[in-house]
Structure formats: C-alpha cells, structure tokens
Design an enzyme around this catalytic site. Structure first.
Site, PDB file in Angstrom:
ATOM      1  N   HIS A 145      13.794 -29.148 -38.889  1.00  0.00           N
ATOM      2  CA  HIS A 145      14.696 -28.151 -38.306  1.00  0.00           C
ATOM      3  C   HIS A 145      13.992 -27.297 -37.254  1.00  0.00           C
ATOM      4  CE1 HIS A 145      17.602 -24.602 -38.846  1.00  0.00           C
ATOM      5  NE2 HIS A 145      18.369 -25.622 -38.501  1.00  0.00           N
ATOM      6  N   LYS A 147      12.169 -26.017 -33.709  1.00  0.00           N
ATOM      7  CA  LYS A 147      12.375 -26.077 -32.262  1.00  0.00           C
ATOM      8  C   LYS A 147      11.108 -25.521 -31.611  1.00  0.00           C
ATOM      9  CE  LYS A 147      16.591 -25.477 -34.254  1.00  0.00           C
ATOM     10  NZ  LYS A 147      16.836 -24.913 -35.589  1.00  0.00           N
ATOM     11  N   ASP A 152       1.919 -26.976 -20.776  1.00  0.00           N
ATOM     12  CA  ASP A 152       0.533 -26.874 -20.301  1.00  0.00           C
ATOM     13  C   ASP A 152      -0.401 -26.233 -21.321  1.00  0.00           C
ATOM     14  OD1 ASP A 152       1.166 -28.093 -17.907  1.00  0.00           O
ATOM     15  OD2 ASP A 152       1.445 -26.209 -16.821  1.00  0.00           O
ATOM     16  N   HIS A 319      24.219 -17.447 -35.088  1.00  0.00           N
ATOM     17  CA  HIS A 319      23.299 -18.488 -35.534  1.00  0.00           C
ATOM     18  C   HIS A 319      21.864 -17.964 -35.657  1.00  0.00           C
ATOM     19  CE1 HIS A 319      21.229 -22.562 -35.036  1.00  0.00           C
ATOM     20  NE2 HIS A 319      22.106 -22.797 -35.991  1.00  0.00           N
ATOM     21  N   LYS A 321      18.335 -16.354 -36.907  1.00  0.00           N
ATOM     22  CA  LYS A 321      17.561 -16.404 -38.144  1.00  0.00           C
ATOM     23  C   LYS A 321      16.496 -15.315 -38.039  1.00  0.00           C
ATOM     24  CE  LYS A 321      18.554 -20.971 -36.978  1.00  0.00           C
ATOM     25  NZ  LYS A 321      19.800 -21.125 -37.671  1.00  0.00           N
ATOM     26  N   ASP A 326      11.761  -2.449 -42.609  1.00  0.00           N
ATOM     27  CA  ASP A 326      11.302  -1.157 -42.105  1.00  0.00           C
ATOM     28  C   ASP A 326      11.008  -1.275 -40.609  1.00  0.00           C
ATOM     29  OD1 ASP A 326      11.612  -0.181 -44.686  1.00  0.00           O
ATOM     30  OD2 ASP A 326       9.535  -0.618 -45.241  1.00  0.00           O
TER      31      ASP A 326
END
Length: 401
Positions: A145, A147, A152, A319, A321, A326
């Site tokens: 899952h 990404k 470079d 979507h 996450k 605090d």
C-alpha cells in the site's frame, strides 16, 4: 439434498480461506525483517491537493539527471496515468535510470501493452506482492500500500495519493470528488531511508539488489525538521500508535478514510478521553467501499458517549492518513486507522517531531473539520435494521475491509 451439498461446499471454502489466511500471515510474520530507522533531519513540504502535488512531482521528474524510482499501490488506466507513464518513458529514452514498481492487484488496470511499451523504452517495470502459492488467499489480501517516489536520490515523496484522474479532482462519482489527501515532499537525510525502502521492495519483486549502489545514495545535507521514516509490514503500528495515544496530554486528532480500531487502540482512546484529552476523528461522509462506513459505527458509539468528536467530511472524499498528538508529534503516510493497515498491508509513514510543521498541518485539518458535519450519538442510536445487519457483517470481516 442439493442445498446440503452446497452448504458443505460453502463451509469447506470458508474453512480453507480462514486456514490459508492464518497460516499465510503466521509464515510471513516469522520470516519478515523489521527495520527501525534513526531520527533524521529533512526539509518537508505538505501537499493537500493533487494538482499542486503532481505539478511539482512531475516537474522534478522531468528535471531528473540520474534516476527515478517510483512505487505506487494504484496506477489507473486513464488519461492522467497515461501522462505519468509517458513522462517515465520519455525520461528513460533520455538515458535516465527509471524504475516503476506497482502493486499487482492495486494496479491491475495497467494494460500489458503499456507495460511492454515502457520496457521497450528502457523503463524497468515490475509488480510486487504477487498472488502465489501456497497461501493464495493471504497473498491476495496482503497488498503493498506504499507510495514512494525518489528522484536522483535527493528528493523524496510519500503519502496517500496514487496515480489516477480521481486524485486530481476528476471523478466519475461526484460524491467522491474532489479527493482530499495529504502527501509529503522531502529533501535531506530522510530521502536515503525512502530510497532504502524502495530498494528492498524492488529486490523482493525482481531479485535485483540496489541497496549497495552508492549512486542512489548521494551525500545528504541536514534539513530543518526532525522526523523518522516508519515502514511496517503487518505489525508494529498498533503498539506504536497506542504508545503515543497513551502519552497524549491535551489533544488527539485522527484523519482516516476507514476507522476500524483494535481493542488495544480503543482502550487507549477511551483512556485518553477519561483523563480529559480531547479526541477528534475526521472521516469521509461518503464511503468508497462497501461496509467500511458501517464497520466504524460500533467503535464510534462508545467514543461519542465518552465525549469524542467525529467529523464527517462533506466536501468530496476524505482519504488522508494522519494523526496528531498534542503539539509534539504527528504522523502522515499510507497507513489507515484500520486493521488491514495494522495487520496485513505493507505501509510507510513519516513521524514528524516539529511544532512549526504540526501547526501548519493542524491549520489544514481545521479546514477539513470546518467542511464536515458532526456525527452524534443519536445518529447511531436510531439506525435501520439493514444498517445493523451491515455492522454485524462488517465486524465479522473487519480485518479484510
């Protein structure tokens, strides 16, 4: 008599699926390797809209002088994905080393003809987390899952956005548009850790080891923000999140498209509420998968009863996450606040310990909350019998949602 035969077959299939999943996950946990990266210093930029993110990312890909390494869970078969793949093909034809790694099921829409075209142009393309024996069902459920983009060896990206037109505010389903998500751009020491994670996933898919190639790990200058790359493979997140929730003193904010907590994390959140910590949870009003909305209701009822605030995002599909504790810690990455991310998927998150960045993030999350409707206890006390049935089904298969 035929119905009895069907029942026996159904029970046998369910039994096989459960055994396959249990044995497959047990085998994976025994053989996996845990990686704990040190705290790094990097410059980090937050993106909350797809067009701005991909304009910047694609610009830097076009300017690449040595290598482009890309891993996405989902690459769609649409005009935006074609633009992305054409960019990679063009860079390979310039002589740049280009590697593209995609999750086998998440990116199953990519045409074979396009993969061949990329390879013919010099792009190294492969698929990870293939469905395979002996644990067919478990391997079909354990997705990569992540990404990750590294350009470079000096610029890195990670977060929630995939490659498809829905991520740039175009969607065939108006209720899921625009797409609200968070993604990070890194320059500095942390890029090496992203590169290492890409190399590990590349080796698993291709058996080609890039980790010891110095050219992919050029010297990195320290940035201004303290952070830590946090890769997980079906374990660790629950304990880590639980620890930070237990340490919270004033406020916890969680943003997630799917809220399916574990008993440990529910106890931690309820305990935080009992000691006076403000708990805010942002979720989408419209779900993109069956049962995920109903799966959250049994967790929200006790949280709302203790004083938690649940925000249902109304302006498109939420979507993101993210978790903020605090003013001293936040987490942004690919892991949802659900059992699939906690116990099955390959994920990668970034733990950030910088008050200035956290304030910037909280301002963005305040926008999310202002674009939301509040969920109340009464909303969940008067749901239909169909919704109750969906809740029961969702609870039974919650780890797979």
């Amino acid at each position: 008599m035929w119905w009895l035969i069907l029942l026996v077959i159904l029970v046998a299939i369910i039994g096989w699926l459960m055994l396959d999943f249990k044995l497959g996950r047990s085998h994976f946990i025994r053989t996996r390797t845990r990686r704990d990266y040190e705290t790094r210093m990097s410059d980090i930029q937050l993106f909350s809209r797809g067009p701005e993110l991909f304009d910047q990312m694609f610009k830097e890909m076009r300017e690449a002088r040595a290598s482009i390494h890309v891993l996405f869970y989902i690459v769609q078969d649409d005009h935006f994905a074609l633009r992305f793949l054409e960019l990679l093909k063009g860079k390979a034809q310039e002589g740049i080393e280009v590697r593209l790694l995609m999750d086998q099921l998440g990116s199953h829409n990519v045409p074979k003809s396009k993969v061949k075209e990329l390879r013919d142009a010099g792009v190294e393309v492969d698929f990870c987390r293939r469905v395979k024996l002996p644990y067919l069902f478990f391997s079909s459920q354990q997705r990569n899952h992540r990404k990750i983009t590294v350009i470079d060896g000096t610029i890195g990206y990670l977060g929630g956005y995939n490659i498809g037109k829905e991520y740039i505010d175009e969607n065939d389903k108006p209720e899921l548009s625009p797409w609200r998500d968070y993604h990070l751009r890194l320059e500095g020491e942390g890029v090496h850790d992203l590169q290492t994670e890409f190399c590990i996933d590349w080796f698993r898919a291709t058996q080609k080891d890039l980790k010891n190639e110095a050219k992919y790990f050029p010297p990195a200058e320290k940035g201004s923000i303290q952070h830590q790359i946090f890769p997980t493979e079906g374990v660790n997140i629950e304990d880590f999140f639980g620890k930070f929730i237990d340490e919270a003193q004033s406020e916890i904010i969680i943003g997630t498209p799917y809220f399916i907590a574990t008993p440990i994390l529910m106890d931690a959140l309820l305990g935080a509420l009992d000691r006076g910590v403000t708990v805010k949870i942002i979720i989408p009003n419209n779900a993109d998968h069956m049962l995920v909305k109903e799966a959250a209701f049994p967790y929200f009822r006790p949280l709302l009863a203790r004083g938690a605030k649940v925000y249902q995002f109304m302006d498109g599909f939420y979507h993101a996450k993210v978790m903020v504790v605090d003013d001293h810690f936040c987490d942004i990455g690919t892991a949802n606040f659900d059992k699939r991310s906690f116990f099955i998927n390959f994920e990668i998150n970034n733990l950030i310990y910088d008050k200035g960045f956290i304030q910037t993030l909280k301002k963005e999350m305040e926008k999310d909350m202002s674009a939301s409707d509040m969920l109340s206890e009464s909303d969940l006390s008067s749901v239909s019998m169909l919704t109750r049935l969906k809740e029961r089904v969702a609870s039974a298969i919650s780890i797979l949602l």
